[in-house]
Design a protein around this motif. Structure first.
Motif, short mmCIF file in Angstrom:
data_model
loop_
_atom_site.label_atom_id
_atom_site.label_comp_id
_atom_site.label_asym_id
_atom_site.label_seq_id
_atom_site.Cartn_x
_atom_site.Cartn_y
_atom_site.Cartn_z
N SER A 133 0.83 -1.21 0.00
CA SER A 133 0.00 0.00 0.00
C SER A 133 0.86 1.25 0.00
O SER A 133 0.62 2.20 -0.77
N ILE A 134 1.88 1.28 0.87
CA ILE A 134 2.73 2.46 0.97
C ILE A 134 3.62 2.59 -0.27
O ILE A 134 3.91 3.71 -0.71
N ARG A 135 4.02 1.47 -0.84
CA ARG A 135 4.83 1.52 -2.06
C ARG A 135 4.04 2.17 -3.20
O ARG A 135 4.57 2.99 -3.95
N GLY A 136 2.75 1.81 -3.32
CA GLY A 136 1.91 2.42 -4.33
C GLY A 136 1.74 3.91 -4.10
O GLY A 136 1.71 4.71 -5.06
N PHE A 137 1.65 4.29 -2.83
CA PHE A 137 1.52 5.70 -2.47
C PHE A 137 2.75 6.49 -2.93
O PHE A 137 2.63 7.55 -3.55
N TYR A 138 3.94 5.96 -2.63
CA TYR A 138 5.17 6.66 -3.03
C TYR A 138 5.38 6.63 -4.54
O TYR A 138 5.96 7.57 -5.10
N LYS A 139 4.92 5.58 -5.19
CA LYS A 139 5.01 5.55 -6.65
C LYS A 139 4.19 6.68 -7.25
O LYS A 139 4.61 7.35 -8.21
#
Length: 297
Positions: free
Chosen positions: A76-82
């Motif tokens: 979830s956080i990886r998608g946010f930073y992407k």
């Protein structure tokens, strides 16, 4: 931070077309992460570095979340930073060196820095065996070696002037690792005093020898460390690998970056190194007291 999170949720709803359940799950994961940052004095996503993300993963672990749940949070956080980097809302992605946690992998057993001191101080350095055992433990903890790497060291592999050891790791991969002044001092005493007495005019290329100039075995070294741990009053089980685990953990707690620790440990994949990012509660409290703007109380 929360405004950026709202923008990302709109992005998931409008442009990605995710279901309501997925949106709820992403929102909960984002909220957990942002609340953790805020609780630790980080109010700007640009100030959240890799260490902050790793601290959050440690927090999730201590909250009892499984590797599968932590992996979902991280996705979830990886998608946010992407999304943030694509929109140029942040310049650095702190998750670029963090892989998804592997399921079923347990945190390694480590001992505290104080317990390491107790263990090392249990050696009777008035005897050749005590000098050898102290040098072995100091080098293992000082360089984070595997037990096989330690007992395979040759005299020619140690450069005390430079404070370096040459290690042949898994897959016959060679690496050079610093050992520090304490390990250097212990190794010098062993080489100058204890080892010549232990050899009794025999010869050996190996740095650490047992009876009849034969190299130390893994089983013998395990028994040595177990005895010293008991003598030091350390309640938890201690093995040679505990010193390697403790080396990695203490390095990361002290501020070393993952790539450097990965190189010193001889890990081919940084995901193997990430298991050492569990940080003690006392260390987190110490960091909070040292760096939080309202720490004076």
């Amino acid at each position: 931070m929360y405004e950026l999170a709202d923008a990302y949720m709109d992005h998931l709803t409008i442009e990605k077309g995710l279901s309501a359940n997925s949106i709820t799950a992403y929102g909960a994961d984002l909220c957990s992460y942002l609340n953790y940052l805020s609780d630790n004095g980080i109010e700007d996503l640009g100030d959240a570095d890799t260490t902050a993300v790793l601290g959050w993963l440690v927090y999730l672990t201590r909250q009892g979340l499984s590797a599968k749940s932590r992996a979902r949070h991280l996705i979830s956080i990886r998608g946010f930073y992407k999304y943030l980097t694509a929109e140029k809302l942040v310049s650095v992605n702190p998750l670029k060196d963090i892989d998804i946690p592997k399921t079923g992998k347990h945190l390694p057993c480590v001992i505290s820095i104080n317990e390491v001191e107790l263990l090392l101080n249990s050696c009777d350095v008035a005897t050749p065996k005590g000098q050898r055992n102290l040098a072995m433990m100091e080098i293992m903890y000082g360089a984070g070696l595997r037990v096989t790497e330690l007992i395979s060291l040759k005299v020619a592999d140690v450069n005390l002037d430079a404070g370096l050891v040459r290690v042949m790791g898994k897959g016959a991969k060679e690496r050079i690792v610093p050992i520090g002044s304490k390990a250097k001092d212990a190794a010098k005493i062993w080489l100058d005093q204890g080892r010549p007495m232990a050899l009794k005019q025999l010869s050996s290329d190996f740095l650490f020898i047992a009876r009849a100039s034969k190299p130390m075995t893994r089983q013998s070294f395990w028994k040595i460390i177990k005895k010293y741990a008991l003598d030091a009053g350390i309640a938890r089980p201690v093995s040679p690998h505990t010193l390697r685990h403790s080396f990695a953990t203490h390095m990361i707690e002290g501020g070393a970056d993952l790539r450097s620790v990965q190189t010193m440990l001889g890990h081919s994949d940084i995901s193997s190194t990430q298991i050492y990012t569990h940080i003690s509660r006392d260390y987190l409290i110490q960091m909070h007291h040292e760096f939080h703007p309202r720490r004076y109380f």
